[in-house]
Design a protein around this motif. Structure first.
Motif, short mmCIF file in Angstrom:
data_model
loop_
_atom_site.label_atom_id
_atom_site.label_comp_id
_atom_site.label_asym_id
_atom_site.label_seq_id
_atom_site.Cartn_x
_atom_site.Cartn_y
_atom_site.Cartn_z
N ILE A 114 0.83 -1.21 0.00
CA ILE A 114 0.00 0.00 0.00
C ILE A 114 0.87 1.26 0.00
O ILE A 114 0.59 2.23 -0.72
N THR A 123 -5.46 3.80 -0.61
CA THR A 123 -5.97 2.47 -0.32
C THR A 123 -6.68 2.44 1.03
O THR A 123 -6.22 3.05 2.00
N ILE A 182 -0.95 0.24 8.45
CA ILE A 182 -1.51 1.34 7.66
C ILE A 182 -2.08 2.38 8.62
O ILE A 182 -2.25 2.12 9.81
#
Length: 344
Positions: A114, A123, A182
Protein backbone atom coordinates in the motif's frame (compact mmCIF):
# COMPACT_ATOMS: atom_id res chain seq x y z
CA UNK A 1 1.39 4.09 -13.51
CA UNK A 2 1.16 6.71 -16.23
CA UNK A 3 2.01 10.25 -15.18
CA UNK A 4 -0.07 13.34 -15.81
CA UNK A 5 -3.43 11.53 -15.78
CA UNK A 6 -6.15 14.18 -15.68
CA UNK A 7 -8.41 12.48 -13.16
CA UNK A 8 -8.06 12.50 -9.37
CA UNK A 9 -6.02 9.92 -7.52
CA UNK A 10 -7.44 6.46 -7.78
CA UNK A 11 -8.76 4.41 -4.85
CA UNK A 12 -8.04 0.77 -4.04
CA UNK A 13 -10.47 -0.96 -1.67
CA UNK A 14 -8.97 -4.14 -0.24
CA UNK A 15 -11.43 -6.57 1.30
CA UNK A 16 -9.04 -8.67 3.38
CA UNK A 17 -11.48 -11.03 5.09
CA UNK A 18 -11.89 -12.64 7.49
CA UNK A 19 -12.91 -15.83 5.78
CA UNK A 20 -16.28 -17.29 6.81
CA UNK A 21 -17.54 -13.74 7.38
CA UNK A 22 -19.36 -12.88 4.18
CA UNK A 23 -16.37 -12.95 1.84
CA UNK A 24 -18.03 -15.24 -0.73
CA UNK A 25 -21.07 -12.96 -0.88
CA UNK A 26 -18.92 -9.88 -1.50
CA UNK A 27 -16.85 -11.65 -4.14
CA UNK A 28 -19.92 -13.04 -5.92
CA UNK A 29 -21.59 -9.63 -6.01
CA UNK A 30 -18.48 -8.00 -7.46
CA UNK A 31 -18.17 -10.74 -10.10
CA UNK A 32 -21.83 -10.73 -11.08
CA UNK A 33 -22.42 -6.97 -11.08
CA UNK A 34 -19.49 -5.66 -13.10
CA UNK A 35 -21.84 -3.42 -15.10
CA UNK A 36 -23.26 -1.76 -11.98
CA UNK A 37 -19.76 -1.23 -10.62
CA UNK A 38 -18.66 0.23 -13.94
CA UNK A 39 -21.47 2.78 -13.79
CA UNK A 40 -19.99 3.92 -10.48
CA UNK A 41 -16.51 4.09 -12.07
CA UNK A 42 -15.46 1.02 -10.09
CA UNK A 43 -13.88 -2.27 -11.12
CA UNK A 44 -13.34 -5.61 -9.38
CA UNK A 45 -9.81 -6.97 -9.75
CA UNK A 46 -10.76 -10.45 -8.56
CA UNK A 47 -9.48 -12.67 -5.78
CA UNK A 48 -6.01 -13.16 -7.26
CA UNK A 49 -5.91 -10.12 -9.56
CA UNK A 50 -7.08 -12.30 -12.40
CA UNK A 51 -9.73 -10.09 -13.97
CA UNK A 52 -8.42 -8.66 -17.20
CA UNK A 53 -5.95 -9.80 -19.82
CA UNK A 54 -3.41 -12.36 -18.58
CA UNK A 55 -0.31 -10.71 -17.16
CA UNK A 56 3.22 -12.12 -16.85
CA UNK A 57 3.87 -13.02 -13.24
CA UNK A 58 0.16 -13.43 -12.50
CA UNK A 59 -1.29 -16.05 -10.17
CA UNK A 60 -3.07 -19.12 -11.44
CA UNK A 61 -5.65 -19.33 -8.67
CA UNK A 62 -6.65 -17.96 -5.28
CA UNK A 63 -4.77 -20.86 -3.69
CA UNK A 64 -1.69 -20.01 -5.76
CA UNK A 65 -1.78 -16.47 -4.39
CA UNK A 66 -2.18 -17.79 -0.86
CA UNK A 67 0.86 -20.02 -1.29
CA UNK A 68 2.85 -17.12 -2.73
CA UNK A 69 1.99 -14.95 0.27
CA UNK A 70 3.78 -17.52 2.43
CA UNK A 71 6.55 -18.78 0.17
CA UNK A 72 7.47 -16.28 -2.56
CA UNK A 73 10.39 -14.06 -1.46
CA UNK A 74 9.53 -11.61 -4.27
CA UNK A 75 5.83 -11.40 -3.40
CA UNK A 76 5.94 -7.69 -2.47
CA UNK A 77 7.42 -6.61 -5.80
CA UNK A 78 5.12 -9.00 -7.61
CA UNK A 79 1.98 -7.58 -6.00
CA UNK A 80 3.02 -3.97 -6.59
CA UNK A 81 3.71 -4.73 -10.25
CA UNK A 82 0.44 -6.62 -10.83
CA UNK A 83 -1.70 -4.05 -9.03
CA UNK A 84 -0.03 -1.16 -10.85
CA UNK A 85 -0.58 -2.75 -14.25
CA UNK A 86 -4.16 -3.76 -13.51
CA UNK A 87 -5.00 -0.21 -12.39
CA UNK A 88 -3.14 1.45 -15.27
CA UNK A 89 -5.02 -0.74 -17.77
CA UNK A 90 -8.34 0.87 -16.75
CA UNK A 91 -7.88 4.62 -17.32
CA UNK A 92 -11.57 5.41 -16.91
CA UNK A 93 -11.92 3.76 -13.50
CA UNK A 94 -11.44 5.57 -10.20
CA UNK A 95 -12.18 2.81 -7.67
CA UNK A 96 -10.72 -0.70 -7.64
CA UNK A 97 -11.69 -3.65 -5.44
CA UNK A 98 -9.47 -6.56 -4.46
CA UNK A 99 -10.77 -9.35 -2.22
CA UNK A 100 -8.86 -12.29 -0.75
CA UNK A 101 -9.28 -13.72 2.75
CA UNK A 102 -5.59 -14.63 3.09
CA UNK A 103 -4.74 -10.93 3.16
CA UNK A 104 -6.20 -10.66 6.68
CA UNK A 105 -3.14 -12.26 8.27
CA UNK A 106 -0.59 -10.51 6.03
CA UNK A 107 -0.95 -6.94 7.27
CA UNK A 108 2.79 -6.14 7.29
CA UNK A 109 3.30 -7.25 3.68
CA UNK A 110 0.16 -5.59 2.34
CA UNK A 111 0.99 -2.46 4.32
CA UNK A 112 4.28 -2.16 2.44
CA UNK A 113 2.50 -2.73 -0.87
CA UNK A 114 0.00 0.00 0.00
CA UNK A 115 2.81 2.41 0.88
CA UNK A 116 4.48 1.85 -2.49
CA UNK A 117 1.19 2.43 -4.34
CA UNK A 118 0.43 5.59 -2.34
CA UNK A 119 1.77 8.15 -4.86
CA UNK A 120 -0.85 7.05 -7.38
CA UNK A 121 -3.50 5.23 -5.36
CA UNK A 122 -5.16 5.77 -1.99
CA UNK A 123 -5.97 2.47 -0.32
CA UNK A 124 -8.51 1.45 2.29
CA UNK A 125 -8.78 -1.97 3.95
CA UNK A 126 -12.03 -3.57 5.08
CA UNK A 127 -12.20 -6.44 7.58
CA UNK A 128 -15.34 -8.27 8.73
CA UNK A 129 -15.52 -10.17 12.01
CA UNK A 130 -18.26 -12.39 13.45
CA UNK A 131 -18.71 -13.77 16.95
CA UNK A 132 -15.79 -16.06 17.76
CA UNK A 133 -17.93 -19.09 18.63
CA UNK A 134 -19.89 -19.12 15.37
CA UNK A 135 -16.77 -18.20 13.38
CA UNK A 136 -14.71 -21.04 14.86
CA UNK A 137 -17.39 -23.63 14.13
CA UNK A 138 -17.75 -22.44 10.54
CA UNK A 139 -13.98 -22.25 10.10
CA UNK A 140 -13.52 -25.77 11.46
CA UNK A 141 -16.11 -27.25 9.10
CA UNK A 142 -14.48 -25.43 6.17
CA UNK A 143 -10.76 -25.97 6.83
CA UNK A 144 -10.80 -28.82 9.32
CA UNK A 145 -13.23 -31.04 7.42
CA UNK A 146 -14.32 -29.94 3.95
CA UNK A 147 -11.00 -28.44 2.83
CA UNK A 148 -8.74 -30.62 4.92
CA UNK A 149 -5.76 -28.45 5.85
CA UNK A 150 -3.97 -30.82 8.22
CA UNK A 151 -1.98 -34.04 7.82
CA UNK A 152 -3.32 -37.34 9.11
CA UNK A 153 -6.85 -38.19 10.23
CA UNK A 154 -9.47 -35.47 10.47
CA UNK A 155 -9.02 -33.74 13.79
CA UNK A 156 -11.75 -33.14 16.31
CA UNK A 157 -12.91 -29.57 16.87
CA UNK A 158 -10.85 -29.32 20.08
CA UNK A 159 -7.74 -30.71 18.36
CA UNK A 160 -8.15 -28.31 15.44
CA UNK A 161 -8.63 -25.13 17.48
CA UNK A 162 -4.88 -24.24 17.66
CA UNK A 163 -4.87 -24.18 13.83
CA UNK A 164 -7.44 -21.37 13.85
CA UNK A 165 -4.81 -18.78 14.83
CA UNK A 166 -3.35 -18.93 11.31
CA UNK A 167 -6.79 -18.01 9.93
CA UNK A 168 -7.14 -14.91 12.13
CA UNK A 169 -8.82 -16.28 15.24
CA UNK A 170 -7.08 -13.72 17.47
CA UNK A 171 -9.15 -10.72 16.40
CA UNK A 172 -7.25 -8.22 18.50
CA UNK A 173 -3.93 -9.32 17.03
CA UNK A 174 -5.28 -9.06 13.47
CA UNK A 175 -6.66 -5.57 14.06
CA UNK A 176 -3.56 -4.26 15.83
CA UNK A 177 -1.24 -5.52 13.10
CA UNK A 178 -3.30 -3.67 10.52
CA UNK A 179 -3.36 -0.52 12.64
CA UNK A 180 0.44 -0.59 12.72
CA UNK A 181 0.73 -1.44 9.01
CA UNK A 182 -1.51 1.34 7.66
CA UNK A 183 -2.99 4.59 8.93
CA UNK A 184 -5.82 3.67 11.34
CA UNK A 185 -8.27 5.90 9.47
CA UNK A 186 -7.69 3.72 6.38
CA UNK A 187 -8.80 0.58 8.25
CA UNK A 188 -12.49 -0.29 8.48
CA UNK A 189 -13.35 -2.92 11.10
CA UNK A 190 -16.89 -4.18 10.51
CA UNK A 191 -19.23 -6.54 12.36
CA UNK A 192 -20.66 -9.32 10.24
CA UNK A 193 -23.22 -9.98 12.96
CA UNK A 194 -24.49 -6.38 12.94
CA UNK A 195 -24.74 -6.11 9.13
CA UNK A 196 -28.24 -6.93 7.80
CA UNK A 197 -26.59 -7.40 4.41
CA UNK A 198 -22.82 -7.78 4.24
CA UNK A 199 -22.62 -6.70 0.59
CA UNK A 200 -24.54 -3.49 1.20
CA UNK A 201 -22.39 -2.80 4.24
CA UNK A 202 -19.19 -3.33 2.25
CA UNK A 203 -20.33 -1.12 -0.62
CA UNK A 204 -21.29 1.59 1.85
CA UNK A 205 -17.82 1.54 3.37
CA UNK A 206 -16.34 1.68 -0.12
CA UNK A 207 -18.50 4.66 -1.01
CA UNK A 208 -20.26 2.77 -3.78
CA UNK A 209 -24.01 2.52 -4.51
CA UNK A 210 -25.83 -0.27 -2.72
CA UNK A 211 -27.84 -2.89 -4.66
CA UNK A 212 -31.38 -1.80 -5.56
CA UNK A 213 -32.73 -4.56 -3.36
CA UNK A 214 -31.30 -7.31 -1.21
CA UNK A 215 -30.36 -10.48 -3.05
CA UNK A 216 -29.84 -12.56 0.04
CA UNK A 217 -26.24 -11.43 -0.06
CA UNK A 218 -25.58 -11.86 3.64
CA UNK A 219 -24.58 -15.47 3.14
CA UNK A 220 -23.82 -16.48 -0.42
CA UNK A 221 -22.11 -19.66 0.76
CA UNK A 222 -23.76 -21.47 3.63
CA UNK A 223 -22.17 -24.32 5.53
CA UNK A 224 -23.55 -27.52 3.97
CA UNK A 225 -26.22 -29.54 5.72
CA UNK A 226 -24.92 -31.93 8.44
CA UNK A 227 -25.78 -34.83 6.14
CA UNK A 228 -23.54 -33.43 3.41
CA UNK A 229 -20.80 -32.58 5.92
CA UNK A 230 -20.86 -36.25 6.97
CA UNK A 231 -20.10 -37.17 3.37
CA UNK A 232 -17.16 -34.77 3.41
CA UNK A 233 -15.92 -36.29 6.68
CA UNK A 234 -16.08 -39.81 5.26
CA UNK A 235 -14.37 -38.72 2.03
CA UNK A 236 -11.68 -36.44 3.46
CA UNK A 237 -11.07 -38.83 6.35
CA UNK A 238 -9.48 -41.20 3.84
CA UNK A 239 -6.94 -38.57 2.75
CA UNK A 240 -3.61 -38.73 4.54
CA UNK A 241 -2.39 -35.23 3.74
CA UNK A 242 -4.01 -31.89 3.01
CA UNK A 243 -6.79 -32.32 0.52
CA UNK A 244 -9.14 -30.08 -1.44
CA UNK A 245 -12.77 -31.22 -1.63
CA UNK A 246 -12.89 -30.77 -5.41
CA UNK A 247 -13.94 -34.21 -6.75
CA UNK A 248 -16.66 -34.75 -4.15
CA UNK A 249 -17.81 -31.13 -4.19
CA UNK A 250 -18.20 -31.16 -7.98
CA UNK A 251 -20.26 -34.36 -7.82
CA UNK A 252 -22.49 -33.05 -5.05
CA UNK A 253 -22.97 -29.72 -6.82
CA UNK A 254 -23.68 -31.33 -10.21
CA UNK A 255 -26.56 -33.31 -8.70
CA UNK A 256 -27.97 -30.58 -6.50
CA UNK A 257 -27.00 -32.29 -3.25
CA UNK A 258 -24.52 -29.82 -1.80
CA UNK A 259 -27.08 -27.08 -1.12
CA UNK A 260 -29.96 -29.30 -0.06
CA UNK A 261 -31.26 -29.29 3.50
CA UNK A 262 -32.07 -32.74 4.80
CA UNK A 263 -34.63 -33.75 7.41
CA UNK A 264 -33.32 -35.60 10.44
CA UNK A 265 -34.82 -39.09 10.44
CA UNK A 266 -34.42 -41.55 13.28
CA UNK A 267 -32.96 -44.68 11.64
CA UNK A 268 -33.99 -46.92 14.55
CA UNK A 269 -36.57 -49.60 13.74
CA UNK A 270 -40.09 -49.18 15.10
CA UNK A 271 -40.80 -52.92 14.90
CA UNK A 272 -41.46 -54.74 18.18
CA UNK A 273 -38.73 -56.94 19.57
CA UNK A 274 -38.13 -59.27 22.51
CA UNK A 275 -41.09 -59.66 24.85
CA UNK A 276 -43.01 -57.02 22.90
CA UNK A 277 -42.71 -59.25 19.82
CA UNK A 278 -43.89 -62.29 21.78
CA UNK A 279 -46.98 -60.38 22.96
CA UNK A 280 -47.63 -59.17 19.40
CA UNK A 281 -47.52 -62.75 18.04
CA UNK A 282 -49.67 -64.10 20.89
CA UNK A 283 -52.29 -61.50 20.11
CA UNK A 284 -53.29 -63.54 17.02
CA UNK A 285 -53.59 -66.93 18.85
CA UNK A 286 -57.33 -66.74 19.49
CA UNK A 287 -58.20 -65.57 15.99
CA UNK A 288 -55.96 -68.16 14.35
CA UNK A 289 -57.43 -70.96 16.46
CA UNK A 290 -60.87 -69.95 15.19
CA UNK A 291 -59.60 -69.82 11.58
CA UNK A 292 -58.22 -73.34 11.95
CA UNK A 293 -61.46 -74.61 13.50
CA UNK A 294 -63.81 -72.99 11.01
CA UNK A 295 -61.81 -73.18 7.76
CA UNK A 296 -59.00 -75.63 8.33
CA UNK A 297 -56.51 -72.77 7.89
CA UNK A 298 -53.42 -73.65 9.91
CA UNK A 299 -51.04 -70.73 10.40
CA UNK A 300 -47.64 -71.17 12.04
CA UNK A 301 -46.35 -68.45 14.34
CA UNK A 302 -42.88 -67.15 13.37
CA UNK A 303 -40.17 -68.62 15.57
CA UNK A 304 -38.09 -65.44 15.62
CA UNK A 305 -38.81 -61.74 15.44
CA UNK A 306 -37.23 -59.00 13.31
CA UNK A 307 -33.45 -58.87 13.25
CA UNK A 308 -31.61 -56.82 15.87
CA UNK A 309 -31.16 -53.12 15.26
CA UNK A 310 -27.65 -52.01 14.22
CA UNK A 311 -25.48 -50.94 17.11
CA UNK A 312 -24.16 -47.95 15.12
CA UNK A 313 -26.87 -45.94 13.42
CA UNK A 314 -24.91 -42.72 12.70
CA UNK A 315 -23.92 -43.61 9.10
CA UNK A 316 -27.61 -43.60 8.23
CA UNK A 317 -27.57 -39.81 8.16
CA UNK A 318 -25.82 -39.91 4.77
CA UNK A 319 -28.39 -42.17 3.14
CA UNK A 320 -30.68 -39.36 1.89
CA UNK A 321 -27.76 -37.73 0.10
CA UNK A 322 -26.64 -41.05 -1.36
CA UNK A 323 -30.16 -41.71 -2.58
CA UNK A 324 -30.19 -38.31 -4.30
CA UNK A 325 -26.95 -39.17 -6.05
CA UNK A 326 -28.20 -42.61 -7.09
CA UNK A 327 -31.48 -41.23 -8.44
CA UNK A 328 -29.75 -38.39 -10.28
CA UNK A 329 -27.24 -40.78 -11.84
CA UNK A 330 -30.01 -43.19 -12.80
CA UNK A 331 -31.90 -40.37 -14.55
CA UNK A 332 -28.80 -39.32 -16.44
CA UNK A 333 -28.06 -42.90 -17.47
CA UNK A 334 -31.68 -43.35 -18.60
CA UNK A 335 -31.49 -40.15 -20.66
CA UNK A 336 -28.25 -41.29 -22.28
CA UNK A 337 -29.78 -44.69 -23.03
CA UNK A 338 -32.77 -43.01 -24.71
CA UNK A 339 -30.45 -40.83 -26.81
CA UNK A 340 -28.41 -43.87 -27.83
CA UNK A 341 -31.54 -45.78 -28.77
CA UNK A 342 -32.81 -42.88 -30.88
CA UNK A 343 -29.48 -42.66 -32.71
CA UNK A 344 -29.57 -46.38 -33.46
Amino acid sequence: MPEGHPQSKRRLIIHAGLGKSGSSAIQKYCRDHAAELRQANASYLGMFLERGDPLPGGFTSADDLQRALADDPAIEDRLVDLLSRRIAARPGITTFIWSHIALATNADLIGRVIARLAPDCETQVVLFFRHQASWLVSAYLQWGVKHKSTVGPIRSFAEWLPEAAARGADYRQVIERWRHAIAPERLHVRSYDAAPDVVTDFLGVAGLPAPAESEGALRHYQTPDPTVMTLYRLYQGQQEGEALPGPLQRTLAAHGVEKRRYRDVDPASTLPSGSAWDRFVAGFDEENAALARDYGLALTAPSTGPGPEPSHSAPAVVIPALLDLIIAMDRRISALERQLKEQQ
